[in-house]
Design an enzyme around this catalytic site. Structure first.
Site, mmCIF file in Angstrom:
data_model
loop_
_atom_site.group_PDB
_atom_site.id
_atom_site.type_symbol
_atom_site.label_atom_id
_atom_site.label_comp_id
_atom_site.label_asym_id
_atom_site.label_seq_id
_atom_site.Cartn_x
_atom_site.Cartn_y
_atom_site.Cartn_z
ATOM 1 N N SER A 144 -5.565 -1.506 -0.003
ATOM 2 C CA SER A 144 -6.066 -2.799 0.459
ATOM 3 C C SER A 144 -7.365 -2.617 1.258
ATOM 4 O O SER A 144 -8.341 -2.079 0.729
ATOM 5 C CB SER A 144 -4.986 -3.508 1.278
ATOM 6 O OG SER A 144 -5.295 -4.857 1.483
ATOM 7 N N ASP A 160 -5.197 -1.049 -5.064
ATOM 8 C CA ASP A 160 -5.384 -2.498 -5.032
ATOM 9 C C ASP A 160 -6.342 -2.891 -3.909
ATOM 10 O O ASP A 160 -5.952 -3.546 -2.931
ATOM 11 C CB ASP A 160 -4.051 -3.227 -4.868
ATOM 12 C CG ASP A 160 -4.106 -4.628 -5.477
ATOM 13 O OD1 ASP A 160 -4.755 -4.790 -6.526
ATOM 14 O OD2 ASP A 160 -3.518 -5.564 -4.909
ATOM 15 N N HIS A 169 0.897 -6.609 -4.581
ATOM 16 C CA HIS A 169 -0.120 -5.852 -3.844
ATOM 17 C C HIS A 169 0.388 -4.459 -3.479
ATOM 18 O O HIS A 169 -0.376 -3.488 -3.481
ATOM 19 C CB HIS A 169 -0.480 -6.639 -2.585
ATOM 20 C CG HIS A 169 -1.737 -6.202 -1.907
ATOM 21 N ND1 HIS A 169 -2.902 -5.890 -2.588
ATOM 22 C CD2 HIS A 169 -2.034 -6.036 -0.585
ATOM 23 C CE1 HIS A 169 -3.851 -5.558 -1.719
ATOM 24 N NE2 HIS A 169 -3.339 -5.632 -0.515
#
Length: 452
Positions: A154, A182, A279
């Site tokens: 992230s 991601d 995610h």
């Protein structure tokens, strides 16, 4: 006040350089509000270290504190893996612990973790401070930035990018590898490469996209409302992986505006959604590749997911296949099973067609509906992608069935004639051919296609 909403702000630190809210870091649509990062003393990231000699209890590495390194198990000759979490996370999350264990099982590494106070603005400061630490480890202990592999999830993906940008001095002197898990989309989707992770940040950059969306750029709350992805969809590496199309992952169904609020409350549901199932699939997949390095995590080069599902991207010829995860760096630039049918010798029919593959074990089978409903013309070919929970390796047989959608079959059942079936196994690229030679199949029945 370091933040002026009417003009770009700027702050500088002696050994870390300057940070500005202007230039490429401002965009009226994607980044309408910008804040400067906290000061280095306030950000103060923590760098913990695990090795095979101290798997259970971490030591802490501190910049400009030689004793923290000499008293640790840090070995400058070993490759170093850096794990960096994302927003509303911390270094003791289960996925971080599991990844550390898998990495140390895979190889004799220095496994470092980065713990920091999270915000988009602070990512630049954490990345710059991490680059400074690595340079210091080179100067004082003989480490080599080329042996560092930064694995960020992230926001951590972009921290990895800022670290790599700070270490790039020339083509021959740069960070060895970055893996973006991601990479975060809000405030980064569609921005200049200076702002986000990009291929120039390391000698090799790979990314795994599992919760991507390009529909609502920059606005996190809207992404949460409409269940849109919070990861980047745009390619950011030398190679980008999009498992299941990079958007919706199997088994992930939760939504902040449905059962989450009822069961968890709006605050906890919001946190759950921000660290959502889709995610979080990227670090889980990466960890699985380190824990099972010989397993099949093969990926195929393809223009888009629809082309892949249609079975048009299953060839590894021309170096068009790579392994997702820990072994991605084995790819040097230069889905499971592909089925193609041809049919002739019958009148045009309307209906559905299914092919079933049989593996070496009679208990392993996989079926594909090649045609849900439509026309079948003489000489027409069909192709598609066959997937199954249990891989069908070593295909030994093929059965084909079809059902007519025509009501006009009072006197006899419609038939199709099958010329042949070609199967390409995605795992090993094994090709097998089955010859129908005009084999007749009646509607609502199935027949085995013999091997050629």
């Amino acid at each position: 006040d370091l933040y002026n909403p009417l003009a770009p702000a700027k702050v500088c630190y002696d050994d870390l350089g300057c940070f500005s809210t202007g230039g490429n870091f401002y965009d009226p649509k994607i980044r309408p509000v910008q804040l400067l990062p906290w000061s280095p003393d306030k950000v103060d990231p923590t760098y913990w270290l695990f090795t095979r000699s101290n798997i259970l209890e971490a030591s802490t590495i501190k910049y400009n504190d030689k004793a923290s390194v000499t008293n640790s198990k840090f070995n400058p000759k070993n490759p170093t893996k850096i794990i960096c979490h994302g927003w509303i996370e911390s270094g003791d999350k289960p996925w971080v612990v599991e990844m550390k264990k898998a990495l140390l099982s895979f190889g004799d590494f220095n496994a470092n973790g980065v713990v920091y106070e999270q915000s988009t603005a602070n990512t630049r400061m954490v990345g710059t401070m991490t680059a400074r630490l690595i340079k210091w480890l080179e100067t004082e202990f003989g480490a080599d930035r080329e042996n560092f592999h930064f694995i960020g999830h992230s926001l951590g993906s972009h921290i990895a990018g800022y670290t790599g940008a700070g270490l790039r001095e020339s083509e021959s002197k740069q960070l060895g590898r970055i893996t973006g898990l991601d990479p975060a989309g809000p405030y980064f989707q569609g921005t200049d490469p200076e702002v986000r992770l990009d291929p120039t940040d390391a000698r090799f950059v790979d990314a795994i996209h599992t919760d991507s969306s390009d529909q609502i750029d920059g606005h996190l709350f809207l992404k949460m409302m409409f269940d849109s992805g919070i990861g980047l969809v745009q390619p950011v590496g030398h190679i980008d992986f999009y498992p299941n199309g990079g958007k919706w992952q199997p088994g992930c169904t939760r939504n902040i505006f449905t059962q989450d609020i009822l069961s968890m409350g709006i605050i906890e549901a919001g946190k759950w959604t921000l660290a959502a199932c889709h995610h979080m699939r990227a670090p889980i997949l990466f960890t699985a590749t380190a824990a099972n390095p010989d397993a099949d995590f093969l990926a195929y080069e393809c223009d888009n997911y629809d082309e892949f599902k249609a079975g048009r991207c299953l060839s590894c010829a021309g170096n068009k296949c790579a392994r997702l995860g820990i072994r991605a760096s084995e790819w040097k630039p230069e889905g499971r099973t592909f089925v193609k049918l041809s049919s002739s010798g019958f009148d045009k029919q309307t209906g559905s067609m299914t092919v079933t593959l049989i593996g070496k074990s009679s208990h392993t089978t996989a079926a594909l509906t090649l045609l849900a409903e439509g026309n079948m013309e003489p000489g027409q070919g069909f192709q598609g992608l066959v997937t199954s929970p249990e891989p069908v390796v070593g295909v030994t047989g093929v059965r084909l069935s079809w059902k007519s959608n025509s009501w006009f079959n009072f006197f006899s059942k419609p038939k199709i004639m099958v010329d042949g079936v070609t199967v390409i196994e995605g795992i090993n690229q094994r090709k097998s051919t089955y010859c129908g030679n005009g084999l007749s199949i009646e509607s609502e029945s199935s027949r085995s296609i013999p091997s050629c």
